[in-house]
Design an enzyme around this catalytic site. Structure first.
Site, PDB file in Angstrom:
ATOM      1  CB  CYS A 122      -4.173  -2.191   4.212  1.00  0.00           C
ATOM      2  SG  CYS A 122      -3.258  -2.534   5.740  1.00  0.00           S
TER       3      CYS A 122
ATOM      4  CB  VAL B  18       0.014  -0.877  12.196  1.00  0.00           C
ATOM      5  CG1 VAL B  18       0.874  -0.069  11.247  1.00  0.00           C
ATOM      6  CG2 VAL B  18      -1.431  -0.412  12.118  1.00  0.00           C
TER       7      VAL B  18
ATOM      8  CD  GLU C   6      -2.545   0.987   2.846  1.00  0.00           C
ATOM      9  OE1 GLU C   6      -2.212   0.082   3.647  1.00  0.00           O
ATOM     10  OE2 GLU C   6      -3.477   1.775   3.058  1.00  0.00           O
TER      11      GLU C   6
ATOM     12  CE  LYS D 139      -7.220   0.902   3.529  1.00  0.00           C
ATOM     13  NZ  LYS D 139      -5.981   1.150   4.306  1.00  0.00           N
TER      14      LYS D 139
HETATM   15  C1  ACM Z   1      -4.173  -0.152   7.023  1.00  0.00           C
HETATM   16  O1  ACM Z   1      -5.253  -0.259   6.468  1.00  0.00           O
HETATM   17  N1  ACM Z   1      -3.150   0.440   6.427  1.00  0.00           N
HETATM   18  C2  ACM Z   1      -3.951  -0.721   8.352  1.00  0.00           C
END
Ligand code: ACM
Length: 263
Positions: free
Chosen positions: A143, A170, A38, A110
């Site tokens: 992510c 994370v 990402e 996203k």
């Molecule tokens: C994330 O979506 N970068 C944790």
């Protein structure tokens, strides 16, 4: 089909430097489909949205990062999926682009923004598109989309055989949860995470590595270490994802009961 990921630590605020890292990291390797983390173009945390805005680029592939990525894809005669910061008028999106030798094949914005990403980005507004490369149907999610099973399910119902999943993880749960995402959809998944640490936006984050490739049965085909820069490529038959049979009497998709899922 040779599919893989490149796990590395992007340089903060340096798309040209990151292109160089990617070019060097992939040099001499053979693959058909490769997934990068990402926001691999820019890094993750920005106190000043204007700083990120300056190094973001349009989805049409006319900016320097996606042009450079297209050149790398041309060298390898492959499809490369990478996270990047997309700029559209005044808005920024946390996006992923799939490029091949001819340019951009597909862009995904996203949908489920994580935590302080909401300070920088607008939420994706175009759902979960699929696209084809080498006649294989591919889908992208980014992510934190992992925690919403609807993301992977939407892509699988549209026919995606491989989930391309750029990440900057994370939290500790995604790698395990993706086993279920792959299994419940009978679909390959490539989670390409990053390594390293960043601070900004009143946060100090350590990214967790452990990028992985899963089979439609949830088997681990490759996994990187927590801190390693690592290029991993495995040979798969994408057709393995087409059979949705779970037992002699069960087909995962034919057995769905949408009428029973109404709220
Ligand atoms: C994330 O979506 N970068 C944790």
């Amino acid at each position: 089909m040779k599919i893989g990921f490149y796990q590395f630590c992007p340089r903060h605020g340096d798309p040209a430097g990151n292109l160089e890292l990617i070019k060097e990291g992939l040099a001499g390797s053979q693959f058909d489909l490769l997934v990068l983390p990402e926001l691999a173009s820019t890094g993750y945390l920005f106190d000043e949205p204007t700083e990120l805005y300056k190094i973001s680029e349009p989805a049409n592939g006319s900016g320097p990062f996606l042009r450079g990525l297209t050149e790398i894809a041309r060298t390898h005669r492959a499809c490369i999926v990478s996270g990047f910061s997309e700029r559209l008028d005044d808005a920024l999106y946390n996006s992923a682009a799939a490029v091949d030798e001819n340019g951009v094949l597909c862009v995904y914005r996203k949908v489920h923004l994580f935590n302080t990403e909401k300070e920088l980005f607008s939420a994706g507004d175009r759902g979960f598109p699929v696209f084809f490369f080498q006649q294989v149907c591919l889908g992208m999610m980014i992510c934190f989309d992992w925690v919403f099973p609807e993301a992977a399910r939407s892509l699988a119902l549209k026919g995606a055989q491989i989930l391309c999943h750029p990440a900057n993880l994370v939290l500790p749960w995604c790698q395990t949860a993706m086993v279920t995402r792959s299994l419940e959809n009978t679909i390959f998944s490539i989670t390409a995470n990053r390594t390293g640490a960043e601070s900004g936006q009143a946060l100090a984050l350590n990214f967790t590595g452990r990028s992985q490739i899963l089979s439609p049965r949830g088997e681990l085909l490759a996994q990187a270490g927590e801190n390693d820069q690592d290029l991993r490529i495995v040979d798969i038959d994408p057709a393995d994802s087409l059979n949705k049979r779970f037992s002699a009497g069960n087909d995962l998709f034919a057995d769905r009961r949408p009428a029973q899922y109404q709220l």
